[in-house]
Each structure stands twice: as C-alpha cells, then as structure tokens.
Design an enzyme around this catalytic site. Structure first.
Site, short mmCIF file in Angstrom:
data_model
loop_
_atom_site.label_atom_id
_atom_site.label_comp_id
_atom_site.label_asym_id
_atom_site.label_seq_id
_atom_site.Cartn_x
_atom_site.Cartn_y
_atom_site.Cartn_z
CB THR A 44 -0.90 0.00 1.26
OG1 THR A 44 -1.69 -1.18 1.24
CG2 THR A 44 -1.81 1.21 1.30
CG HIS A 47 -0.46 0.69 -4.57
ND1 HIS A 47 -0.57 0.47 -5.92
CD2 HIS A 47 -0.55 -0.52 -3.98
CE1 HIS A 47 -0.73 -0.83 -6.14
NE2 HIS A 47 -0.72 -1.45 -4.97
ZN ZN Z 1 0.13 -3.45 5.25
#
Ligand code: ZN
Length: 345
Positions: A44, A47
């Site tokens: 994440t 990203h």
């Molecule tokens: Zn994580």
C-alpha cells in the site's frame, strides 16, 4: 517531550515521500500516544509513493503514511483503562465505527465505515502515533519489535490461511510475496499436508523455501498438473489461497482445485478479471474474499501461534534506519525483497 517529530509524509501530490518535521499528535480522551520503534513497509505504501490512480483518488495530502508498526505507549487519554505507559504494543490500523450493523454484531472488520491509518488518517511512519485505545494490541515480551512491526501483514496471512480448515489438507498458495510466504508458514504450522507455493520470481520462491517448509513451484517452468502427480495427490488441491492478484494464477488455481475445493482470495486483481465461472460451478468451488484481519480474533490467534513456535522472522530481508527510507523503498520496489523494516528509534 519535544513536541516535534520526524515523519515520512506524502507532502505533495506526485511521486515520492518526504521525511519532514511534524507536530507530535495530540490525543483525545479515548486515545493513546505511541512512541514508534519499528515500522514495516507495505505494498500500500508503494502505491502511495508511486501516486498511482488509486492513491491519488484515496489519500489526501499532506498525509503521514504507514500502518505497520510496533512501539511503546507514552501517554494515555483520561478514559483509557487497562493500558499502561511503557507497555509495548502493536495495533490494528483500521479505525472502525461502532454504529453499523456489522460492528454492533461484533464483526468489526466488516464495518463499512472503516478508515485506515496512513491512508485516510495520519499514519505510523513517524516517531509518534495517535491511536484509539480500542485498536491497541499489547505485545508479549517474546515478540520482538521487528515481528511486532509486521503483525499487520502476518494478520492478513493468518486471516486468509485460517479461512478454511487446513488440517491434513493439500494447500495451494499463488504468489510468493511476504504475505503468501507467511500464509505458507501458517498452513504448515496448523497441520496442512502438502503446501505448494507458486510464483515466477525465483528470488521469492527461494525465500519461501527458506522461511517455510513448502514446495516452491515456478509456474513459468513447471505445470501444476505435474506437481499434483509428483506429490501423489489424488485429485487436486483442497484449499487455495490466492495472494497474487494475477489473472493467470487464479486460472491455474481453479484448474488445479479438487471437486468441492475452497479458495480464499486476498490478492487484488488490477481490474475486472475474466474467470471461467463454469469451472467454478461444475467443481462446486467455494470462494471467499478476505479483507484485513478479524478484529481481534486474528490478532489473538497469530500471537498465540507465535508464542507456540510459528516462526516467520526470515521473511524480514531488509532493515534500515528511518533516515534511509529511500533505500528501504528501493528494496521493496525491486520485487525480490521480503518485508522491509524501518527503525525510528
Ligand atoms: Zn500493510
């Protein structure tokens, strides 16, 4: 306490993260303040670093990123009971509401109003983190800060792996990233018979073999039908854990499942993903989508398994000081690393 801290901030709406000075968060009556010792870098966070379409549409700027952490409580709000200053902890990064049907039924991980630290709320890549006391998970002495910093992704692995009974089962895991590798270790720990993990990246398959007692298969070189015969399995895999989000991997998994097989999906396909539904119907396959961790049952189970000999420490391949975060992100982006841990002490 000085009221300024170092923090890794999404300061601009473009590629990158910036190490900046930020105010130490002020806590409310139901919160604690945690001094962060170690953090894990997640997909994440990559990203968010890359500022792809998902990140640009989700993350407000400026935002302190990061949600995988271990630290120590340094301040408690006036309503907080049962937690003490000095206590070591990790915590659930999903901040949930208490009014939805799901929450009121105790299924906190299914609350539709969930907000994530490091995504929607100020995060853990900092020297201090504010967290609702409800979200705190105390760490027993046997669990190091390094492991404490990866309990969030280990929780994803445990939640996925424990979605179905694995005792004596033949398990296929597609995707040998850190979560796939940790899920393989969990599957072995709880008593699966064969655990096969697939990828096309030889570095990741080698890491999987070092961390967990699994059969690594490079699907660029060997067909899963071949593996089923080689391991003398009767029909195919009983349980599948899809960790890659890769279309071809999901297809291979459905092909390799036995009649009545069960699949838990954690990998996120990049968009709409064509699937041969007739295969799923005629094989009577059950598919379950997995999100986050069960709050707090997954946390309980994973800490209990760590206390009972589950060892995933080998999945941490890189450690850096927080000031060296650029090297940490570069290791993650190489595609061959395991977990990368940043040290904020
Ligand atoms: Zn994580």
């Amino acid at each position: 306490m000085n009221n300024e801290m170092k923090a890794l901030v999404k300061a601009h709406a473009r590629e990158g993260l910036w190490l900046q000075t930020a105010p130490v968060p002020e806590i409310g009556p139901d919160d604690v303040l945690i001094r962060v010792n170690k953090t894990g870098i997640c997909g994440t966070d990559i990203h968010i670093w890359n500022w792809d379409a998902w990140a640009a549409g989700t993350v407000p700027v400026p935002m302190i990123t990061g949600h995988e952490f271990a630290g120590q409580i340094v301040e408690t709000g006036r309503n907080v009971e049962g937690l003490e200053i000095g206590q070591r902890c990790s915590g659930e990064g999903h901040l949930i509401g208490k009014t939805s049907r799901q929450s009121r039924a105790g299924k906190f991980h299914l609350d539709p109003a969930t907000r994530g630290i490091g995504v929607n709320e100020q995060g853990a890549f900092a020297q201090y983190l504010r967290l609702p006391a409800f979200n705190v998970v105390p760490l027993p002495d046997e669990i190091s800060d390094d492991i404490g910093a990866i309990l969030d992704p280990l929780g994803n692995a445990v939640h996925t792996a424990l979605s179905f009974d694995l005792i004596g089962e033949d398990v296929l895991i597609t995707g040998a990233g850190p979560i796939g590798i940790m899920a393989a270790a969990v599957a072995r720990h709880v008593g699966a018979r064969h655990v096969v993990i697939t990828d096309v990246n030889p570095d990741r398959l080698a890491l999987a073999e070092r961390v967990a007692d699994v059969v690594p298969v490079n699907v660029a070189q060997e067909d899963l039908g071949n593996v089923i015969a080689r391991l003398k399995m009767r029909q195919g895999f009983d349980v599948g854990l899809e960790m890659s989000g890769n279309q071809a991997a999901l297809d291979q998994m459905i092909e390799a499942m036995t009649m009545g097989g069960r699949i838990a999906m954690l990998g996120i396909p990049p968009g709409k993903s064509p699937v041969d539904w007739s295969r799923i119907v005629f094989k009577a396959i059950t598919i379950k989508g997995v999100y986050g961790r069960e709050i707090f049952e997954t946390w309980y189970k994973m800490i209990a398994m760590l206390e009972n000999g589950l060892d995933v420490s080998g999945v941490i391949t890189h450690r850096f000081k927080a000031d060296e975060f650029e090297a940490g992100f570069a290791a993650m982006k190489s595609g061959s690393s395991g977990k990368v841990v940043l040290d904020w002490t």
